[in-house]
Design an enzyme around this catalytic site. Structure first.
Site, PDB file in Angstrom:
ATOM      1  N   HIS A   1      -0.104   0.641 -13.200  1.00  0.00           N
ATOM      2  CA  HIS A   1       0.864  -0.409 -13.679  1.00  0.00           C
ATOM      3  C   HIS A   1       2.093  -0.015 -13.586  1.00  0.00           C
ATOM      4  O   HIS A   1       2.449   0.907 -14.118  1.00  0.00           O
ATOM      5  CB  HIS A   1      -0.054  -1.094 -14.944  1.00  0.00           C
TER       6      HIS A   1
ATOM      7  N   GLY B   1       0.826  -1.252   0.184  1.00  0.00           N
ATOM      8  CA  GLY B   1       0.171  -0.075  -0.213  1.00  0.00           C
ATOM      9  C   GLY B   1       0.781   1.233   0.065  1.00  0.00           C
ATOM     10  O   GLY B   1       0.382   2.302   0.441  1.00  0.00           O
ATOM     11  N   SER B   2       2.143   1.331  -0.364  1.00  0.00           N
ATOM     12  CA  SER B   2       2.755   2.512  -0.630  1.00  0.00           C
ATOM     13  C   SER B   2       2.063   3.523  -1.357  1.00  0.00           C
ATOM     14  O   SER B   2       1.950   4.665  -1.214  1.00  0.00           O
ATOM     15  CB  SER B   2       4.066   2.394  -1.241  1.00  0.00           C
ATOM     16  N   ASN B   3       1.284   3.079  -2.646  1.00  0.00           N
ATOM     17  CA  ASN B   3       0.539   4.017  -3.597  1.00  0.00           C
ATOM     18  C   ASN B   3      -0.644   4.600  -2.629  1.00  0.00           C
ATOM     19  O   ASN B   3      -1.105   5.838  -2.638  1.00  0.00           O
ATOM     20  CB  ASN B   3       0.307   3.254  -4.681  1.00  0.00           C
TER      21      ASN B   3
ATOM     22  N   MET C   1      -4.182  -6.997  -7.107  1.00  0.00           N
ATOM     23  CA  MET C   1      -3.638  -8.083  -8.000  1.00  0.00           C
ATOM     24  C   MET C   1      -4.717  -9.321  -8.219  1.00  0.00           C
ATOM     25  O   MET C   1      -4.390 -10.328  -8.018  1.00  0.00           O
ATOM     26  CB  MET C   1      -2.397  -8.975  -7.313  1.00  0.00           C
ATOM     27  N   ARG C   2      -5.904  -8.504  -8.701  1.00  0.00           N
ATOM     28  CA  ARG C   2      -6.940  -9.806  -8.798  1.00  0.00           C
ATOM     29  C   ARG C   2      -7.833  -8.994  -9.849  1.00  0.00           C
ATOM     30  O   ARG C   2      -8.012  -7.889  -9.967  1.00  0.00           O
ATOM     31  CB  ARG C   2      -7.741  -9.800  -7.565  1.00  0.00           C
ATOM     32  N   LEU C   3      -8.287  -9.765 -10.769  1.00  0.00           N
ATOM     33  CA  LEU C   3      -8.958  -9.399 -11.836  1.00  0.00           C
ATOM     34  C   LEU C   3     -10.527  -9.112 -11.352  1.00  0.00           C
ATOM     35  O   LEU C   3     -11.030  -9.697 -10.584  1.00  0.00           O
ATOM     36  CB  LEU C   3      -9.276 -10.493 -12.759  1.00  0.00           C
TER      37      LEU C   3
ATOM     38  N   ASN D   1      -6.760   1.678 -12.707  1.00  0.00           N
ATOM     39  CA  ASN D   1      -5.489   0.961 -12.401  1.00  0.00           C
ATOM     40  C   ASN D   1      -4.125   1.604 -12.449  1.00  0.00           C
ATOM     41  O   ASN D   1      -3.882   2.264 -13.420  1.00  0.00           O
ATOM     42  CB  ASN D   1      -5.674  -0.332 -13.147  1.00  0.00           C
TER      43      ASN D   1
END
Ligand code: GAR
Length: 208
Positions: A116, A19-21, A97-99, A114
């Site tokens: 990336h 969770g750094s973002n 990291m899950r669709l 999202n």
């Protein structure tokens, strides 16, 4: 403290890891650079450190374990219920990291973001930094895009390049990529808060 009666953009953050973002978004709000509120943080990893960061920041933190749900749609329905309960306007994936299924995507059309760690469409997936190094590219970077039902695909809002240096290893490159993410994601979210992002014919338009 969040004031539901205010008109501020309400963000719902989805994450799976450190969770750094999330922290960068919290810090941008605190610094007055981002005119929004985070109303809930949801993780598919109940022990994700990102949930701790949310709690420390006084934000509702919810861990949902996929094992507790019959299938992806049931899991996403539970996530959607939380997003709605917290009156979320935009969904922000920050290391999720899950669709996502159409259960959430259809409820938030063109309002799921999202982040990336590559210049998409290069190096999709969970190991973008490793894959860029392995490919020997001289330039990689960061992408923020509107999410769809395909992993790391959808209309691109912003990209920022990060050079791969001669002596880079995974850690050194990841560090520089994360530093760029921490700047770029709050900047894009501020564009969202200002109502300047729209999608037409599958492409993003940013109002000047
Ligand atoms: C970030 O580098 C983000 O770009 C990446 O996960 C990391 C999460 O870091 N996302 C993806 O790879 C999505 N395919 P954080 O938990 O420290 O914010």
């Amino acid at each position: 403290m969040s004031d539901i009666s205010s008109k501020k953009l309400q963000l719902g953050i989805l994450l799976s890891g450190g969770g750094s973002n999330l922290q960068a978004i919290v810090d941008a709000i605190d610094a007055g650079h981002l005119d929004a509120e985070i109303s809930v943080v949801i993780s598919n990893k109940p022990d994700a450190y990102g949930l701790e960061r949310a709690k420390i920041a006084g934000i509702s933190a919810i861990g949902l374990n996929p094992k507790d749900f019959a299938d992806r749609n049931a899991f996403d329905q539970a996530a959607l219920n939380e997003l709605r309960k917290h009156q979320v306007d935009w969904v922000v994936m920050a290391g999720y990291m899950r669709l996502l299924t159409s259960t959430v995507l259809d409820a938030y059309p063109n309002k799921v973001l999202n982040l990336h760690p590559s210049l998409l469409p290069s190096f999709v997936g969970a190991h973008a930094i490793r894959d860029a190094l392995a490919a020997g590219v001289r330039m990689t970077g960061v992408t923020v895009h509107i999410a769809n039902e395909i992993f790391d695909e959808g209309p691109i809002i912003a990209q920022r390049a990060v050079p791969v240096l001669q002596d880079d290893n995974h850690d050194s490159l990841a560090q520089r990529i994360h530093a760029v993410e921490h700047e770029l994601y709050p900047e894009v979210l501020q564009l969202v808060a200002e109502g300047r992002i729209s999608v037409s014919s599958g492409r993003v338009r940013i109002e000047e």
